[in-house]
Scaffold this motif. Structure first.
Motif, PDB file in Angstrom:
ATOM      1  N   UNK A  18       0.816  -1.213   0.000  1.00  0.00           N
ATOM      2  CA  UNK A  18       0.000   0.000   0.000  1.00  0.00           C
ATOM      3  C   UNK A  18       0.847   1.259   0.000  1.00  0.00           C
ATOM      4  N   UNK A  19       1.882   1.268   0.838  1.00  0.00           N
ATOM      5  CA  UNK A  19       2.794   2.420   0.856  1.00  0.00           C
ATOM      6  C   UNK A  19       3.490   2.564  -0.489  1.00  0.00           C
ATOM      7  N   UNK A  20       3.927   1.433  -1.068  1.00  0.00           N
ATOM      8  CA  UNK A  20       4.607   1.481  -2.359  1.00  0.00           C
ATOM      9  C   UNK A  20       3.718   2.043  -3.457  1.00  0.00           C
ATOM     10  N   UNK A  21       2.481   1.570  -3.536  1.00  0.00           N
ATOM     11  CA  UNK A  21       1.566   2.036  -4.584  1.00  0.00           C
ATOM     12  C   UNK A  21       1.172   3.495  -4.382  1.00  0.00           C
ATOM     13  N   UNK A  22       0.850   3.874  -3.148  1.00  0.00           N
ATOM     14  CA  UNK A  22       0.436   5.257  -2.884  1.00  0.00           C
ATOM     15  C   UNK A  22       1.584   6.227  -3.162  1.00  0.00           C
ATOM     16  N   UNK A  23       2.783   5.868  -2.738  1.00  0.00           N
ATOM     17  CA  UNK A  23       3.944   6.719  -3.005  1.00  0.00           C
ATOM     18  C   UNK A  23       4.202   6.839  -4.495  1.00  0.00           C
ATOM     19  N   UNK A  24       4.106   5.730  -5.208  1.00  0.00           N
ATOM     20  CA  UNK A  24       4.354   5.757  -6.655  1.00  0.00           C
ATOM     21  C   UNK A  24       3.322   6.599  -7.392  1.00  0.00           C
ATOM     22  N   UNK A  25       2.062   6.519  -6.974  1.00  0.00           N
ATOM     23  CA  UNK A  25       1.017   7.327  -7.617  1.00  0.00           C
ATOM     24  C   UNK A  25       1.300   8.812  -7.422  1.00  0.00           C
TER      25      UNK A  25
END
Length: 275
Positions: free
Chosen positions: A67-74
């Motif tokens: 979740x942190x990875x996807x939110x940060x990437x977005x």
């Protein structure tokens, strides 16, 4: 082939993060008297020093880490697209200002900057950590997109759209942006890998929210419990392998997209001549 293998790894972890906690139903923070037990029928991946089940923590930790990875990437990709495309298209003072801002973030070492920013967070939740990682990870993507935009903005279809009276923002986001989607996709996937590693690093250093279970926080508590010295390999090896596997899956998909977007990178199979 690379995309299939990478996508298979990503689908596995995505399904584990979405449906795993529903299937297990246990509390990852629940303790028991079975402290430091190796893998067994009762605990497939063993237990921690306080008797917490490693498999349960791995499943629940996938949600936080991914979740942190996807939110940060977005967030980082949106910033990179806005800065790179707008600056590269308009040029002049706008491009100079965005280039100076991008260069500042490129020069600053990302990990120390993340540690400093995370240390001043009033709340160290998932969203706060994701924003900090995104703020420090957008610059290199913006630099790549700016260079691509400088090349695309002089092509015939852009000149035709400009001559027909289309507004600059419409040209940027409806004419240039679709052409750069493969570059944006590779930038996004690389940012996800970096964000997952950054979150694991922050948790390992104790700068993230340790009340939530993530793969990084598992490594933090394993290090504090001296798992390596006492030979409790099942405590730190599973979260480390999960981080490595999801990074491998994202990298394989990234390489596959590069080969599709750039034919020169494709592997040419030479057929053997028949005798």
């Amino acid at each position: 082939m690379k995309i299939r293998i990478g996508a298979g790894i990503l689908v596995f972890f995505a399904l584990m993060a979405i449906f795993g906690p529903l299937l297990i139903g246990a509390d990852p923070a629940a303790t028991s008297d079975d402290g430091l037990q190796g893998p067994s029928a009762a605990h497939w991946l063993g237990t921690t020093q306080t008797g917490q089940d490693i498999l349960t923590q791995i499943v629940y930790g996938a949600r936080i880490s991914m979740g942190v990875g996807l939110l940060s990437a977005v967030i980082a990709t949106l910033l990179a697209v806005a800065v790179g495309l707008v600056g590269g298209y308009f040029g002049g003072a706008i491009d100079e200002t965005f280039s100076v801002l991008t260069n500042i973030f490129l020069v600053l070492p990302s990990l120390p900057l993340i540690i400093v920013l995370a240390g001043y967070l009033p709340q160290r939740g998932v969203a706060s950590v994701a924003v900090v990682i995104a703020v420090t990870g957008w610059a290199w993507g913006a630099r790549v997109l700016r260079a691509q935009t400088l090349s695309v903005r002089r092509r015939d279809f852009v000149e035709a759209a400009r001559a027909s009276g289309e507004r600059p923002l419409r040209i940027i986001f409806f004419e240039i942006l679709p052409v750069l989607l493969p570059v944006i996709a590779t930038s996004f996937l690389a940012t996800v890998v970096g964000a997952i590693l950054a979150e694991a690093g922050l948790s390992f250093l104790g700068l993230a929210d340790l009340s939530t279970v993530s793969w990084g926080s598992m490594l933090y508590f394993a290090q504090n419990g001296q798992a390596l010295l006492i030979g409790a390999w099942w405590w730190f090896l599973p979260p480390g392998l999960c981080i490595a596997l999801i990074g491998t899956g994202l990298a394989l998909v990234n390489f596959g997209i590069d080969e599709i977007a750039n034919p020169r990178l494709r592997t040419i199979k030479v057929r053997k001549a028949r005798t």
